[in-house]
Design a protein around this motif. Structure first.
Motif, PDB file in Angstrom:
ATOM      1  N   SER A  20      42.107  41.231  42.455  1.00  0.00           N
ATOM      2  CA  SER A  20      41.710  39.506  42.240  1.00  0.00           C
ATOM      3  C   SER A  20      42.388  39.238  41.245  1.00  0.00           C
ATOM      4  O   SER A  20      43.015  38.100  41.467  1.00  0.00           O
ATOM      5  CB  SER A  20      40.027  39.310  42.325  1.00  0.00           C
ATOM      6  N   MET A  21      42.236  39.753  40.046  1.00  0.00           N
ATOM      7  CA  MET A  21      42.921  39.371  38.873  1.00  0.00           C
ATOM      8  C   MET A  21      44.290  39.233  39.099  1.00  0.00           C
ATOM      9  O   MET A  21      45.253  38.408  38.790  1.00  0.00           O
ATOM     10  CB  MET A  21      42.847  40.360  37.677  1.00  0.00           C
ATOM     11  N   TYR A  22      44.905  40.287  39.879  1.00  0.00           N
ATOM     12  CA  TYR A  22      46.490  40.426  40.365  1.00  0.00           C
ATOM     13  C   TYR A  22      46.797  39.201  40.911  1.00  0.00           C
ATOM     14  O   TYR A  22      47.849  38.651  40.592  1.00  0.00           O
ATOM     15  CB  TYR A  22      46.519  41.645  41.019  1.00  0.00           C
ATOM     16  N   VAL A  23      45.986  38.968  41.966  1.00  0.00           N
ATOM     17  CA  VAL A  23      46.223  37.792  42.720  1.00  0.00           C
ATOM     18  C   VAL A  23      46.240  36.390  42.029  1.00  0.00           C
ATOM     19  O   VAL A  23      47.074  35.529  42.130  1.00  0.00           O
ATOM     20  CB  VAL A  23      45.122  37.691  44.113  1.00  0.00           C
ATOM     21  N   TRP A  24      45.153  36.340  41.076  1.00  0.00           N
ATOM     22  CA  TRP A  24      44.876  34.943  40.603  1.00  0.00           C
ATOM     23  C   TRP A  24      46.126  34.874  39.356  1.00  0.00           C
ATOM     24  O   TRP A  24      46.406  33.936  38.996  1.00  0.00           O
ATOM     25  CB  TRP A  24      43.842  35.382  39.635  1.00  0.00           C
ATOM     26  N   THR A  25      46.669  35.980  38.736  1.00  0.00           N
ATOM     27  CA  THR A  25      47.581  35.793  37.813  1.00  0.00           C
ATOM     28  C   THR A  25      48.857  35.130  38.410  1.00  0.00           C
ATOM     29  O   THR A  25      49.557  34.595  37.527  1.00  0.00           O
ATOM     30  CB  THR A  25      48.071  37.364  37.287  1.00  0.00           C
ATOM     31  N   PHE A  26      49.265  35.440  39.607  1.00  0.00           N
ATOM     32  CA  PHE A  26      50.370  34.998  40.177  1.00  0.00           C
ATOM     33  C   PHE A  26      50.357  33.470  40.892  1.00  0.00           C
ATOM     34  O   PHE A  26      51.350  32.805  41.077  1.00  0.00           O
ATOM     35  CB  PHE A  26      50.955  35.912  41.362  1.00  0.00           C
ATOM     36  N   ASN A  27      49.070  33.320  41.385  1.00  0.00           N
ATOM     37  CA  ASN A  27      48.908  31.867  42.195  1.00  0.00           C
ATOM     38  C   ASN A  27      47.701  30.999  41.796  1.00  0.00           C
ATOM     39  O   ASN A  27      47.742  29.989  42.144  1.00  0.00           O
ATOM     40  CB  ASN A  27      48.744  32.149  43.751  1.00  0.00           C
ATOM     41  N   ASN A  28      47.062  31.376  40.774  1.00  0.00           N
ATOM     42  CA  ASN A  28      45.762  30.582  40.251  1.00  0.00           C
ATOM     43  C   ASN A  28      45.117  29.956  41.287  1.00  0.00           C
ATOM     44  O   ASN A  28      44.680  28.822  41.231  1.00  0.00           O
ATOM     45  CB  ASN A  28      46.571  29.463  39.448  1.00  0.00           C
ATOM     46  N   ALA A  29      44.875  30.680  42.400  1.00  0.00           N
ATOM     47  CA  ALA A  29      44.106  30.230  43.519  1.00  0.00           C
ATOM     48  C   ALA A  29      42.785  30.214  43.032  1.00  0.00           C
ATOM     49  O   ALA A  29      42.232  30.786  41.939  1.00  0.00           O
ATOM     50  CB  ALA A  29      44.037  31.071  44.751  1.00  0.00           C
ATOM     51  N   ASN A  82      52.848  44.666  30.829  1.00  0.00           N
ATOM     52  CA  ASN A  82      52.821  44.691  32.371  1.00  0.00           C
ATOM     53  C   ASN A  82      51.431  43.975  32.943  1.00  0.00           C
ATOM     54  O   ASN A  82      50.464  44.436  32.498  1.00  0.00           O
ATOM     55  CB  ASN A  82      52.865  46.088  33.036  1.00  0.00           C
ATOM     56  N   ILE A  83      51.627  43.338  33.942  1.00  0.00           N
ATOM     57  CA  ILE A  83      50.420  42.591  34.685  1.00  0.00           C
ATOM     58  C   ILE A  83      49.454  43.324  35.006  1.00  0.00           C
ATOM     59  O   ILE A  83      48.132  43.084  34.573  1.00  0.00           O
ATOM     60  CB  ILE A  83      50.916  41.533  35.631  1.00  0.00           C
ATOM     61  N   LEU A  84      49.579  44.255  35.578  1.00  0.00           N
ATOM     62  CA  LEU A  84      48.611  45.397  36.163  1.00  0.00           C
ATOM     63  C   LEU A  84      47.783  45.975  34.822  1.00  0.00           C
ATOM     64  O   LEU A  84      46.606  46.063  34.833  1.00  0.00           O
ATOM     65  CB  LEU A  84      49.227  46.495  36.858  1.00  0.00           C
ATOM     66  N   GLU A  85      48.684  46.509  33.723  1.00  0.00           N
ATOM     67  CA  GLU A  85      48.051  46.998  32.758  1.00  0.00           C
ATOM     68  C   GLU A  85      47.258  45.990  31.728  1.00  0.00           C
ATOM     69  O   GLU A  85      46.015  46.243  31.315  1.00  0.00           O
ATOM     70  CB  GLU A  85      49.017  47.590  31.548  1.00  0.00           C
ATOM     71  N   LEU A  86      47.772  44.486  31.769  1.00  0.00           N
ATOM     72  CA  LEU A  86      47.074  43.703  31.088  1.00  0.00           C
ATOM     73  C   LEU A  86      45.751  43.502  31.765  1.00  0.00           C
ATOM     74  O   LEU A  86      44.734  43.262  31.079  1.00  0.00           O
ATOM     75  CB  LEU A  86      47.815  42.451  31.090  1.00  0.00           C
ATOM     76  N   ASN A  87      45.566  43.572  33.014  1.00  0.00           N
ATOM     77  CA  ASN A  87      44.494  43.037  33.824  1.00  0.00           C
ATOM     78  C   ASN A  87      43.296  44.089  33.547  1.00  0.00           C
ATOM     79  O   ASN A  87      42.108  43.899  33.542  1.00  0.00           O
ATOM     80  CB  ASN A  87      44.635  42.533  35.235  1.00  0.00           C
ATOM     81  N   ILE A  88      43.724  45.523  33.605  1.00  0.00           N
ATOM     82  CA  ILE A  88      43.006  46.733  33.437  1.00  0.00           C
ATOM     83  C   ILE A  88      42.358  46.464  31.857  1.00  0.00           C
ATOM     84  O   ILE A  88      41.315  46.730  31.686  1.00  0.00           O
ATOM     85  CB  ILE A  88      43.518  48.002  33.550  1.00  0.00           C
ATOM     86  N   ILE A  89      43.214  46.138  31.016  1.00  0.00           N
ATOM     87  CA  ILE A  89      42.719  45.976  29.639  1.00  0.00           C
ATOM     88  C   ILE A  89      41.750  44.862  29.598  1.00  0.00           C
ATOM     89  O   ILE A  89      40.587  44.889  28.650  1.00  0.00           O
ATOM     90  CB  ILE A  89      43.895  45.864  28.753  1.00  0.00           C
ATOM     91  N   ARG A  90      41.797  43.834  30.117  1.00  0.00           N
ATOM     92  CA  ARG A  90      40.937  42.504  30.330  1.00  0.00           C
ATOM     93  C   ARG A  90      39.737  42.988  30.733  1.00  0.00           C
ATOM     94  O   ARG A  90      38.543  42.428  30.330  1.00  0.00           O
ATOM     95  CB  ARG A  90      41.651  41.469  30.945  1.00  0.00           C
ATOM     96  N   PHE A 117      45.194  55.361  39.121  1.00  0.00           N
ATOM     97  CA  PHE A 117      45.095  55.150  40.400  1.00  0.00           C
ATOM     98  C   PHE A 117      46.195  54.015  40.916  1.00  0.00           C
ATOM     99  O   PHE A 117      47.026  54.205  42.017  1.00  0.00           O
ATOM    100  CB  PHE A 117      43.825  54.656  41.014  1.00  0.00           C
ATOM    101  N   PHE A 118      46.336  53.178  39.948  1.00  0.00           N
ATOM    102  CA  PHE A 118      47.501  51.945  40.445  1.00  0.00           C
ATOM    103  C   PHE A 118      48.566  51.905  39.590  1.00  0.00           C
ATOM    104  O   PHE A 118      49.610  51.097  39.794  1.00  0.00           O
ATOM    105  CB  PHE A 118      46.719  50.510  40.290  1.00  0.00           C
TER     106      PHE A 118
END
Length: 145
Positions: A20-29, A82-90, A117-118
């Motif tokens: 969800s964070m990954y999706v939110w990062t790119f489109n702010n839905a 990296n976005i994935l790493e940032l969101n894991i850290i968050r 895993f990701f």
């Protein structure tokens, strides 16, 4: 102590929060749209939905504070992560600060699981290093652990 079934459901919820964070990062839905699309057709009995909501909503509410922790205590500019790493850290920082029932060792272990895993081959060591730095700095400053 949390039972194994609940821990499995929470781990699954954390995977969905990362997505969800990954999706939110790119489109702010909107959060509800992301959640509805993500869980469409899924067996929700295998996921701790309340924990998913707590993490996803909480991270988005506290994202400025979380990103400041990364910058101040992890010595990292979030634009260079990296976005994935940032969101894991968050996710891990939110759990550390706002989910008092989890130890920092469990939080780091689960963050490393997500990174293996990701993420890429180097993701694991970067996340371990930055989380260890952040958690021990916060521990020192606020005597949390």
């Amino acid at each position: 102590m949390l039972n194994k079934n609940l821990l499995k459901k929470r781990k699954k919820a954390k995977i969905y929060v990362l997505q969800s964070m990954y999706v939110w990062t790119f489109n702010n839905a909107e959060m509800n749209i992301i959640k509805d699309n993500l869980f469409y057709g899924k067996n929700l009995n295998k996921i701790d939905i309340l924990y998913y909501d707590k993490l996803f909503n909480g991270i988005l509410e506290k994202i400025v504070l979380i990103d400041k922790c990364i910058y101040l205590y992890g010595n990292q500019n979030i634009k260079n992560i990296n976005i994935l790493e940032l969101n894991i850290i968050r996710i891990a920082i939110f759990e550390f600060i706002f989910c008092n029932f989890l130890s920092y060792k469990i939080i780091i272990s689960e963050a490393l699981f997500l990174s293996k895993f990701f993420g890429s081959n180097f993701c694991y060591s970067f996340i371990k290093g930055i989380l260890t730095s952040i958690f021990f700095t916060i521990k020192f400053l606020y005597k949390k652990m």
